[in-house]
Design a protein around this motif. Structure first.
Motif, PDB file in Angstrom:
ATOM      1  N   HIS A  98     -12.464  -6.266  42.919  1.00 19.93           N
ATOM      2  CA  HIS A  98     -11.002  -6.299  42.957  1.00 19.93           C
ATOM      3  C   HIS A  98     -10.456  -7.477  43.759  1.00 19.93           C
ATOM      4  CE1 HIS A  98     -12.084  -4.642  46.863  1.00 19.93           C
ATOM      5  NE2 HIS A  98     -10.881  -4.971  47.280  1.00 19.93           N
ATOM      6  N   VAL A  99     -11.325  -8.197  44.452  1.00 17.62           N
ATOM      7  CA  VAL A  99     -10.884  -9.250  45.372  1.00 17.62           C
ATOM      8  C   VAL A  99     -10.318 -10.433  44.586  1.00 17.62           C
ATOM      9  CG1 VAL A  99     -11.654 -10.947  47.075  1.00 17.62           C
ATOM     10  CG2 VAL A  99     -12.495  -8.594  47.184  1.00 17.62           C
ATOM     11  N   ALA A 100      -9.168 -10.905  45.034  1.00 22.89           N
ATOM     12  CA  ALA A 100      -8.573 -12.112  44.452  1.00 22.89           C
ATOM     13  C   ALA A 100      -9.210 -13.332  45.123  1.00 22.89           C
ATOM     14  CB  ALA A 100      -7.064 -12.113  44.665  1.00 22.89           C
ATOM     15  N   VAL A 101     -10.037 -14.022  44.386  1.00 19.00           N
ATOM     16  CA  VAL A 101     -10.762 -15.164  44.949  1.00 19.00           C
ATOM     17  C   VAL A 101      -9.807 -16.343  45.126  1.00 19.00           C
ATOM     18  CG1 VAL A 101     -12.663 -16.777  44.594  1.00 19.00           C
ATOM     19  CG2 VAL A 101     -12.902 -14.389  43.874  1.00 19.00           C
ATOM     20  N   LYS A 102      -9.826 -16.958  46.281  1.00 16.85           N
ATOM     21  CA  LYS A 102      -8.943 -18.086  46.567  1.00 16.85           C
ATOM     22  C   LYS A 102      -9.378 -19.321  45.777  1.00 16.85           C
ATOM     23  CE  LYS A 102      -8.003 -16.371  51.233  1.00 16.85           C
ATOM     24  NZ  LYS A 102      -8.180 -16.598  52.694  1.00 16.85           N
ATOM     25  N   ASP A 103      -8.418 -20.195  45.509  1.00 14.90           N
ATOM     26  CA  ASP A 103      -8.712 -21.394  44.723  1.00 14.90           C
ATOM     27  C   ASP A 103      -9.760 -22.282  45.382  1.00 14.90           C
ATOM     28  OD1 ASP A 103      -6.904 -20.599  42.824  1.00 14.90           O
ATOM     29  OD2 ASP A 103      -5.249 -21.795  43.618  1.00 14.90           O
ATOM     30  N   ASN A 104      -9.771 -22.292  46.700  1.00 17.32           N
ATOM     31  CA  ASN A 104     -10.715 -23.153  47.428  1.00 17.32           C
ATOM     32  C   ASN A 104     -11.952 -22.380  47.894  1.00 17.32           C
ATOM     33  OD1 ASN A 104      -9.413 -21.588  49.330  1.00 17.32           O
ATOM     34  ND2 ASN A 104      -9.239 -23.240  50.851  1.00 17.32           N
ATOM     35  N   ASP A 170     -16.207 -12.902  54.384  1.00 19.44           N
ATOM     36  CA  ASP A 170     -15.670 -14.014  53.597  1.00 19.44           C
ATOM     37  C   ASP A 170     -15.486 -13.623  52.133  1.00 19.44           C
ATOM     38  OD1 ASP A 170     -15.533 -15.707  55.758  1.00 19.44           O
ATOM     39  OD2 ASP A 170     -17.433 -16.718  55.343  1.00 19.44           O
ATOM     40  N   ILE A 171     -16.426 -12.860  51.589  1.00 16.67           N
ATOM     41  CA  ILE A 171     -16.294 -12.399  50.197  1.00 16.67           C
ATOM     42  C   ILE A 171     -15.120 -11.441  50.079  1.00 16.67           C
ATOM     43  CG2 ILE A 171     -17.409 -11.063  48.370  1.00 16.67           C
ATOM     44  CD1 ILE A 171     -20.104 -12.176  49.368  1.00 16.67           C
ATOM     45  N   GLU A 172     -14.999 -10.527  51.029  1.00 19.42           N
ATOM     46  CA  GLU A 172     -13.907  -9.544  51.004  1.00 19.42           C
ATOM     47  C   GLU A 172     -12.547 -10.219  51.112  1.00 19.42           C
ATOM     48  OE1 GLU A 172     -12.818  -5.264  53.123  1.00 19.42           O
ATOM     49  OE2 GLU A 172     -14.253  -6.629  54.077  1.00 19.42           O
ATOM     50  N   ASN A 173     -12.494 -11.327  51.857  1.00 15.42           N
ATOM     51  CA  ASN A 173     -11.229 -12.047  52.041  1.00 15.42           C
ATOM     52  C   ASN A 173     -10.959 -13.074  50.947  1.00 15.42           C
ATOM     53  OD1 ASN A 173     -10.751 -10.625  54.407  1.00 15.42           O
ATOM     54  ND2 ASN A 173     -11.618 -12.205  55.733  1.00 15.42           N
ATOM     55  N   GLY A 174     -11.917 -13.253  50.039  1.00 16.37           N
ATOM     56  CA  GLY A 174     -11.729 -14.216  48.963  1.00 16.37           C
ATOM     57  C   GLY A 174     -12.063 -15.639  49.344  1.00 16.37           C
ATOM     58  N   ASP A 175     -12.633 -15.851  50.529  1.00 11.90           N
ATOM     59  CA  ASP A 175     -12.990 -17.201  50.974  1.00 11.90           C
ATOM     60  C   ASP A 175     -14.307 -17.667  50.356  1.00 11.90           C
ATOM     61  OD1 ASP A 175     -10.771 -17.609  52.726  1.00 11.90           O
ATOM     62  OD2 ASP A 175     -11.703 -16.204  54.118  1.00 11.90           O
ATOM     63  N   LYS A 176     -15.146 -16.711  49.954  1.00 10.90           N
ATOM     64  CA  LYS A 176     -16.372 -17.004  49.220  1.00 10.90           C
ATOM     65  C   LYS A 176     -16.453 -16.049  48.041  1.00 10.90           C
ATOM     66  CE  LYS A 176     -19.226 -19.125  52.818  1.00 10.90           C
ATOM     67  NZ  LYS A 176     -20.500 -19.081  53.583  1.00 10.90           N
ATOM     68  N   PHE A 177     -17.229 -16.425  47.043  1.00 10.35           N
ATOM     69  CA  PHE A 177     -17.362 -15.549  45.885  1.00 10.35           C
ATOM     70  C   PHE A 177     -18.835 -15.393  45.539  1.00 10.35           C
ATOM     71  CE2 PHE A 177     -16.976 -19.830  44.211  1.00 10.35           C
ATOM     72  CZ  PHE A 177     -17.898 -19.884  43.166  1.00 10.35           C
ATOM     73  N   MET A 178     -19.116 -14.266  44.904  1.00 11.10           N
ATOM     74  CA  MET A 178     -20.493 -13.974  44.506  1.00 11.10           C
ATOM     75  C   MET A 178     -20.761 -14.480  43.104  1.00 11.10           C
ATOM     76  SD  MET A 178     -21.308 -10.106  45.806  1.00 11.10           S
ATOM     77  CE  MET A 178     -22.934 -10.180  45.013  1.00 11.10           C
ATOM     78  N   LYS A 179     -21.917 -15.034  42.932  1.00 12.04           N
ATOM     79  CA  LYS A 179     -22.401 -15.421  41.612  1.00 12.04           C
ATOM     80  C   LYS A 179     -23.886 -15.132  41.606  1.00 12.04           C
ATOM     81  CE  LYS A 179     -22.013 -19.122  38.192  1.00 12.04           C
ATOM     82  NZ  LYS A 179     -21.553 -20.516  37.948  1.00 12.04           N
ATOM     83  N   VAL A 180     -24.281 -14.115  40.854  1.00  7.44           N
ATOM     84  CA  VAL A 180     -25.651 -13.623  40.907  1.00  7.44           C
ATOM     85  C   VAL A 180     -26.414 -14.062  39.679  1.00  7.44           C
ATOM     86  CG1 VAL A 180     -27.096 -11.568  40.986  1.00  7.44           C
ATOM     87  CG2 VAL A 180     -24.979 -11.638  42.301  1.00  7.44           C
ATOM     88  N   TYR A 181     -27.564 -14.649  39.917  1.00  9.28           N
ATOM     89  CA  TYR A 181     -28.449 -15.040  38.835  1.00  9.28           C
ATOM     90  C   TYR A 181     -29.643 -14.092  38.801  1.00  9.28           C
ATOM     91  CZ  TYR A 181     -25.915 -19.459  39.215  1.00  9.28           C
ATOM     92  OH  TYR A 181     -24.940 -20.408  39.259  1.00  9.28           O
ATOM     93  N   LYS A 182     -29.983 -13.620  37.627  1.00  9.00           N
ATOM     94  CA  LYS A 182     -31.199 -12.839  37.494  1.00  9.00           C
ATOM     95  C   LYS A 182     -32.388 -13.734  37.836  1.00  9.00           C
ATOM     96  CE  LYS A 182     -29.259  -9.038  35.927  1.00  9.00           C
ATOM     97  NZ  LYS A 182     -29.302  -7.766  36.672  1.00  9.00           N
ATOM     98  N   GLN A 183     -33.418 -13.147  38.404  1.00  7.03           N
ATOM     99  CA  GLN A 183     -34.552 -13.945  38.864  1.00  7.03           C
ATOM    100  C   GLN A 183     -35.359 -14.563  37.718  1.00  7.03           C
ATOM    101  OE1 GLN A 183     -35.336 -14.874  42.166  1.00  7.03           O
ATOM    102  NE2 GLN A 183     -33.190 -14.274  42.117  1.00  7.03           N
ATOM    103  N   MET A 184     -35.343 -13.894  36.567  1.00  4.78           N
ATOM    104  CA  MET A 184     -36.021 -14.446  35.384  1.00  4.78           C
ATOM    105  C   MET A 184     -37.479 -14.790  35.678  1.00  4.78           C
ATOM    106  SD  MET A 184     -33.018 -16.858  33.816  1.00  4.78           S
ATOM    107  CE  MET A 184     -31.305 -16.358  33.902  1.00  4.78           C
ATOM    108  N   LYS A 185     -38.174 -13.877  36.351  1.00  8.11           N
ATOM    109  CA  LYS A 185     -39.593 -14.100  36.624  1.00  8.11           C
ATOM    110  C   LYS A 185     -40.359 -14.217  35.311  1.00  8.11           C
ATOM    111  CE  LYS A 185     -39.826 -11.954  41.194  1.00  8.11           C
ATOM    112  NZ  LYS A 185     -40.247 -13.174  41.893  1.00  8.11           N
ATOM    113  N   MET A 186     -41.277 -15.160  35.263  1.00  9.36           N
ATOM    114  CA  MET A 186     -41.969 -15.469  34.006  1.00  9.36           C
ATOM    115  C   MET A 186     -43.392 -14.934  33.959  1.00  9.36           C
ATOM    116  SD  MET A 186     -40.568 -19.371  33.542  1.00  9.36           S
ATOM    117  CE  MET A 186     -41.269 -19.587  31.918  1.00  9.36           C
TER     118      MET A 186
END
Length: 201
Positions: A98-104, A170-186
């Motif tokens: 629900h967090v509004a991520v800041k432009d910066n 920082d994530i809760e305040n919108g100063d940072k955002f999460m971007k999760v990559y699957k590990q894609m172990k081979m």
């Protein structure tokens, strides 16, 4: 603070494991399945069992067949560990959806769950280093050296806990955002590991 909560759960998991200290003992997770603590306890239990797998496989007298079997278990444990990290990140993605991520806003180099993974391993290091620092039959020199290492680990716990709490804030305040990559172990995938898919021919 999330880090304090997580560390207390990790400590409980480690204590519970060492009541029997057997890699084959079944887990008895004391937390309800719908609670965040359930994920944390399971995560650390996997780490704790794997810690002792790694001890066992380094026995110079281990039977080669037993070592190969154990290597397979370590591989499976590594996959479980990665899966648990992704489950924990899913929790945070939902929590902060629900967090509004800041432009910066900036992205962090690691996700919250991988930071908790480091804290879980650190809890294990602290537990076992404390054992060595207080082992009665060890020499005083050994205990002193281990105490010095333990002091560093405790300092690292303070720093890592602060970093985790700051990241979540920082994530809760919108100063940072999460971007999760699957590990894609081979290496466990018979479609991606050439040794495995060539054997299917």
């Amino acid at each position: 603070m999330f880090s304090k909560l997580a560390y207390s759960v990790f400590e409980q998991s480690i204590k519970d494991y060492h009541q029997f200290d057997n890699v084959d003992q079944p887990i008895n997770n004391p937390f309800p399945k719908d609670k965040f603590e359930h994920l944390l306890y399971l995560k650390n239990w996997i780490d704790t069992v794997q810690w002792h797998f790694e001890d066992i496989i380094r026995d110079p007298n281990i039977d080669p067949v037993a070592a190969l079997t154990l290597k397979r278990r370590i591989d499976a444990s590594n996959q479980e560990r990665t899966d648990m990290v992704e489950y924990i990140d899913s929790y945070f993605l939902q929590k902060y959806s629900h967090v509004a991520v800041k432009d910066n806003a900036k992205i962090n180099s690691e996700s919250p769950a991988w930071a908790f993974d480091r804290l879980s391993i650190l809890a294990l290091k602290i537990y076992h280093m404390n054992e060595e620092a207080t082992r009665a039959e060890a020499s005083q020199d050994h205990r002193d050296k281990c105490q010095a290492k333990l002091n560093i680990l405790l300092e690292q716990r303070t720093d890592l806990s602060l970093a985790i709490d700051d990241l979540l804030k920082d994530i809760e305040n919108g100063d940072k955002f999460m971007k999760v990559y699957k590990q894609m172990k081979m290496y466990n995938d018979d479609e991606l590991n050439p040794v495995l898919y060539q054997n299917k021919k």
